[in-house]
Design an enzyme around this catalytic site. Structure first.
Site, PDB file in Angstrom:
ATOM      1  N   TYR A   1     -36.333  77.453 -12.051  1.00 26.72           N
ATOM      2  CA  TYR A   1     -36.240  77.807 -10.796  1.00 26.72           C
ATOM      3  C   TYR A   1     -35.567  79.050 -10.484  1.00 26.72           C
ATOM      4  CZ  TYR A   1     -34.593  77.395  -5.719  1.00 26.72           C
ATOM      5  OH  TYR A   1     -34.396  77.520  -4.438  1.00 26.72           O
TER       6      TYR A   1
ATOM      7  N   ASP B   1     -32.553  85.218 -16.015  1.00 24.18           N
ATOM      8  CA  ASP B   1     -32.037  84.731 -14.832  1.00 24.18           C
ATOM      9  C   ASP B   1     -30.610  83.751 -15.064  1.00 24.18           C
ATOM     10  OD1 ASP B   1     -31.365  83.594 -12.385  1.00 24.18           O
ATOM     11  OD2 ASP B   1     -33.342  82.419 -11.851  1.00 24.18           O
TER      12      ASP B   1
ATOM     13  N   LYS C   1     -23.840  82.671  -7.843  1.00 20.75           N
ATOM     14  CA  LYS C   1     -22.883  81.160  -7.989  1.00 20.75           C
ATOM     15  C   LYS C   1     -21.556  81.614  -8.323  1.00 20.75           C
ATOM     16  CE  LYS C   1     -26.778  78.168  -8.090  1.00 20.75           C
ATOM     17  NZ  LYS C   1     -28.165  78.037  -8.699  1.00 20.75           N
TER      18      LYS C   1
HETATM   19  C1  LIG Z   1     -29.278  78.528  -7.770  1.00 19.23           C
HETATM   20  C2  LIG Z   1     -30.373  79.566  -8.677  1.00 19.23           C
HETATM   21  C3  LIG Z   1     -30.905  80.382  -8.070  1.00 19.23           C
HETATM   22  C4  LIG Z   1     -31.243  80.669  -6.417  1.00 19.23           C
HETATM   23  O1  LIG Z   1     -29.791  81.076  -6.271  1.00 19.23           O
HETATM   24  P1  LIG Z   1     -29.734  80.807  -4.321  1.00 19.23           P
HETATM   25  O2  LIG Z   1     -28.307  81.600  -4.487  1.00 19.23           O
HETATM   26  O3  LIG Z   1     -29.783  79.519  -4.380  1.00 19.23           O
HETATM   27  O4  LIG Z   1     -30.724  81.549  -3.844  1.00 19.23           O
HETATM   28  C5  LIG Z   1     -31.848  81.293  -8.922  1.00 19.23           C
HETATM   29  N1  LIG Z   1     -31.983  80.963 -10.175  1.00 19.23           N
HETATM   30  C6  LIG Z   1     -31.038  80.228 -10.839  1.00 19.23           C
HETATM   31  C7  LIG Z   1     -31.323  80.035 -12.317  1.00 19.23           C
HETATM   32  C8  LIG Z   1     -30.377  79.384 -10.177  1.00 19.23           C
HETATM   33  O5  LIG Z   1     -29.748  78.193 -10.636  1.00 19.23           O
END
Ligand SMILES: *Cc1c(COP(=O)(O)O)cnc(C)c1O
Length: 436
Positions: free
Chosen positions: A150, A245, A273
């Site tokens: 994701y 990511d 995060k």
């Molecule tokens: C949470 C997450 C996202 C998206 O971040 P948001 O702040 O929710 O838009 C993208 N990539 C990874 C790996 C994530 O865990």
């Protein structure tokens, strides 16, 4: 749905009814709605340390941790103080401020491949911008992503392979155009040969490979030895941008993120995060020559009214500095994680239930399958209805887990050994009920 809510108290249930009338599904982000486990969600009123308290006044040991940011636990005094003193100076200026510079310096000092960085407001924004930059810099259009990974809700990422593992992706959501799906190629996580095949099919047409270096978003799945290194080689050979990511893994699985832990160098890295300390934030950065392509220095456009927001910078900086100021921070998380793993494994060994606890540092998932999970295919074989029973039995015992089999749970530095032991005891009982 509320009559089959086994866990929410009356106040949460009433709030959810009001929410459902006005907010799609009653929530502002889908997984919060408990659809994967049944019932209706708890509305959280306050949180402190390792615990959250719901609107019905019930307290839970929290392993959601706001889905990753709360690595210090909730309401850490250093973070609260930083936000409080910043708000007295102003919430947002729409002009450069000192904290943005300090944040860039702190990030670049920690993540090995990060030479320059741009702040945004969410992980989704970071991944969208990183892919645009990769496309702008290479002049190519396709990207490769992995099934079950994701990267936020950008159109290009809402794609997985169809059941024939077709070359071109099929959108997971209405509203994503065929054209977009056509430009997103997919492969199975941990399957280097599959990625090599994509490169063979589309030579010099793949702008970027984007990957969660440790997957958190199909449950926790580790990269097999050589997988990330192999991606690095394939990208280098074809002039493709490797995007790690690390929105979840950054400052979570090691001081310098997964790329430090696994010794792989990204061209671009996305963050979020933890670097917002619980406030909305994201960032992308990497190779200097690539970042020089970003506006206003270069032609690849990207902007944001609230980007580099002083409150988010203050909370994130306080979080990063508190990690740094804590002796053996990641060792402590590792020790708590292995205590949890051992405790749950002991129950599983005794009972013989076909479950496995997957863990990388302070990220963990209890998979309801007897087999090791290496990719989405493996994860999708889990017994999700038994997981749902387990989930509610844990809530009943005062432990709040991520409400889906396909999510990571998070330890914070505020979790104690006593918290872990309480969680393991609850898990032993909840597993027995789930199998009764
Ligand atoms: C949470 C997450 C996202 C998206 O971040 P948001 O702040 O929710 O838009 C993208 N990539 C990874 C790996 C994530 O865990």
């Amino acid at each position: 749905m509320s009559d089959q809510s086994p866990s929410a108290g009356p106040v949460s249930a009433a709030l959810f009814e009001r929410a459902e009338r006005l907010i799609p599904g009653g929530v502002n982000s889908p997984v919060r709605a408990f659809r994967a486990v049944g019932g209706t969600p708890l509305f959280i009123a306050r949180a402190r340390g390792s615990r959250v308290e719901d609107e019905d006044g019930r307290s839970y040991l929290d392993y959601i941790g706001s889905w990753g940011p709360m690595i210090l636990g909730h309401g850490h005094p250093a973070v609260v103080d930083a936000i409080r003193s910043q708000i007295a100076q102003g919430a947002s200026f729409g002009a450069p401020c000192r904290l943005e510079v300090e944040m860039a310096e702190e990030l670049v000092a920690r993540v090995p491949s990060l030479e320059r960085v741009r702040m945004v407001n969410s992980g989704t924004e970071a991944t969208m911008a990183a892919v645009r930059l990769a496309r702008g810099a290479t002049g190519r259009s396709k990207i490769v992503k992995f099934e079950g990974c994701y990267h936020g809700h950008g159109d290009a990422f809402l794609i997985k392979a169809g059941s024939g593992a077709a070359t071109f992706g099929v959108p997971d959501s209405p509203g994503v155009t065929k054209g977009t799906a056509h430009d997103t190629l997919t492969a199975a996580f941990n399957d280097l040969a599959g990625v090599a095949l994509r490169f063979a099919e589309h030579p010099r047409d793949i702008a970027a490979v984007i990957v969660e270096p440790v997957v958190g978003n199909m449950g926790v799945v580790s990269p097999r030895p050589g997988f990330l290194e192999g991606l690095r080689d394939l990208c280098t050979r074809d002039g493709t941008v490797l995007i790690l990511d690390e929105v979840m893994t950054g400052f979570r699985v090691a001081r310098g993120g997964a790329q430090e832990r696994f010794g792989v160098r990204a061209d671009l890295t996305t963050l979020g995060k933890i670097i917002g300390g619980g406030l909305p934030v994201g960032a992308y950065g990497g190779r200097s020559d690539l970042m020089a392509q970003v506006a206003p220095e270069g032609p690849v456009y990207q902007a944001g009214t609230l980007s580099g927001n002083p409150l988010a910078m203050a909370a994130g900086l306080a979080t990063l500095r508190q990690i740094e100021a804590t002796d053996g921070f990641y060792e402590t998380l590792e020790r708590l994680g292995s205590r949890l793993e051992a405790g749950v494994a002991a129950h599983l060994a005794r009972s013989g239930y076909p479950c496995r606890l997957a863990r990388v540092g302070s990220m963990w998932t209890l998979f309801f399958t007897g087999d090791e999970v290496r990719d989405w295919n493996g994860a999708s074989r889990c017994d999700t209805s038994r997981f749902a029973r387990f989930f509610h039995e844990m809530l009943r015992r005062g432990v709040s887990l991520a409400p889906s089999q396909f999510e990571a749970n998070f330890l914070s530095i505020a979790h104690t050994e006593a918290d872990i032991d309480e969680t393991c005891a609850a898990a032993g009982d909840a597993l027995a009920v789930a199998w009764a």
